[in-house]
Design an enzyme around this catalytic site. Sequence first.
Site, PDB file in Angstrom:
ATOM      1  N   SER A  60       0.823  -1.211   0.000  1.00 56.19           N
ATOM      2  CA  SER A  60       0.000   0.000   0.000  1.00 56.19           C
ATOM      3  C   SER A  60       0.863   1.269   0.000  1.00 56.19           C
ATOM      4  O   SER A  60       2.043   1.236   0.375  1.00 56.19           O
ATOM      5  CB  SER A  60      -0.906   0.018   1.225  1.00 56.19           C
ATOM      6  OG  SER A  60      -1.667  -1.165   1.279  1.00 56.19           O
TER       7      SER A  60
HETATM    8  N1  SAM Z   1      -0.359  -5.025   3.904  1.00 55.75           N
HETATM    9  C1  SAM Z   1       0.479  -5.357   2.784  1.00 55.75           C
HETATM   10  C2  SAM Z   1       1.892  -4.825   2.918  1.00 55.75           C
HETATM   11  O1  SAM Z   1       2.226  -4.226   3.953  1.00 55.75           O
HETATM   12  O2  SAM Z   1       2.673  -5.049   1.977  1.00 55.75           O
HETATM   13  C3  SAM Z   1      -0.134  -5.009   1.452  1.00 55.75           C
HETATM   14  C4  SAM Z   1      -1.353  -5.767   1.197  1.00 55.75           C
HETATM   15  S1  SAM Z   1      -1.850  -5.941  -0.485  1.00 55.75           S
HETATM   16  C5  SAM Z   1      -2.562  -4.371  -0.806  1.00 55.75           C
HETATM   17  C6  SAM Z   1      -3.225  -7.052  -0.242  1.00 55.75           C
HETATM   18  C7  SAM Z   1      -2.789  -8.455   0.100  1.00 55.75           C
HETATM   19  O3  SAM Z   1      -3.956  -9.191   0.472  1.00 55.75           O
HETATM   20  C8  SAM Z   1      -2.170  -9.227  -1.050  1.00 55.75           C
HETATM   21  O4  SAM Z   1      -0.896  -9.667  -0.683  1.00 55.75           O
HETATM   22  C9  SAM Z   1      -3.128 -10.396  -1.285  1.00 55.75           C
HETATM   23  O5  SAM Z   1      -2.486 -11.576  -1.705  1.00 55.75           O
HETATM   24  C10 SAM Z   1      -3.740 -10.541   0.087  1.00 55.75           C
HETATM   25  N2  SAM Z   1      -5.035 -11.225   0.137  1.00 55.75           N
HETATM   26  C11 SAM Z   1      -6.095 -11.157  -0.715  1.00 55.75           C
HETATM   27  N3  SAM Z   1      -7.098 -11.952  -0.299  1.00 55.75           N
HETATM   28  C12 SAM Z   1      -6.659 -12.549   0.854  1.00 55.75           C
HETATM   29  C13 SAM Z   1      -7.245 -13.484   1.756  1.00 55.75           C
HETATM   30  N4  SAM Z   1      -8.469 -13.992   1.571  1.00 55.75           N
HETATM   31  N5  SAM Z   1      -6.532 -13.866   2.827  1.00 55.75           N
HETATM   32  C14 SAM Z   1      -5.290 -13.378   3.054  1.00 55.75           C
HETATM   33  N6  SAM Z   1      -4.666 -12.505   2.212  1.00 55.75           N
HETATM   34  C15 SAM Z   1      -5.358 -12.085   1.136  1.00 55.75           C
END
Ligand code: SAM
Length: 225
Positions: A60
């Site tokens: 993000s």
């Molecule tokens: N917080 C993260 C960072 O500090 O880098 C960035 C998050 S990124 C915007 C969103 C993340 O959510 C992705 O890595 C994606 O694979 C994960 N994601 C999507 N659906 C998910 C789920 N059902 N359970 C866990 N992770 C999930």
Amino acid sequence: MERKDWERLIDSLVREGILRSPKVIKAMRSVPRGKFLPENMQSYSAVDTPLPIGFGQTVSAPHMVSIMNEALRLEIGHKVLEVGAGSGWHAATIAEIVAPKDAPRSEWGHVYTVEIVQGLAEYARKNILNEGYGDRVTIICADGSLGYPEKAPYDRILVTAAAPDIPKPLIEQVKPGGIMLIPVGSMHLFQTLLKVTKGVDGKIKEENLGGVAFVPLTGEHGHKF
Ligand code: SAM
């Protein structure tokens, strides 16, 4: 990335009023995003946009992590669940607030962060260990749309991917008196960041914190492709 570029970005987030509380400012200053980025993205670390981290996912933007960390009203000792570990950077910034090194260890909280993509869970784990957060952050590879019942309930939950609706298991895992932040909306556009507060009596209150653009939440309570 140079340290002074990161300092400059944090200073501008403070000037803009996005970063306000001393402990959040201190945490954001002390964990530069570059340490959690792939080699080829390092030089963009202090640019205030999301950046690719592989597997079609992003870390993000610093202003969004700042907005979320302020809205969560984090305290030392909080047990926090993050859904979407990605690079591990956001989790590390939270660990700096709920379990700061200068507080007695007995008062530390903990961050549990769930990532559904195995390669990213491994990447986040490597970053967290390299940067010295292994004792304050736990990475779990699983479907976070189901929460992480093993350690529930949580003082705070944050979801860093956009859900079609608020997943029931997540709201159930918020402690009475707790807060959850979750982007809700369509797969790529028209999402709003919701602040969901659970009263001590268990009553749920929703507040709209504005428009956002997150990658979609997948899994059982996520978007269907
Ligand atoms: N917080 C993260 C960072 O500090 O880098 C960035 C998050 S990124 C915007 C969103 C993340 O959510 C992705 O890595 C994606 O694979 C994960 N994601 C999507 N659906 C998910 C789920 N059902 N359970 C866990 N992770 C999930």
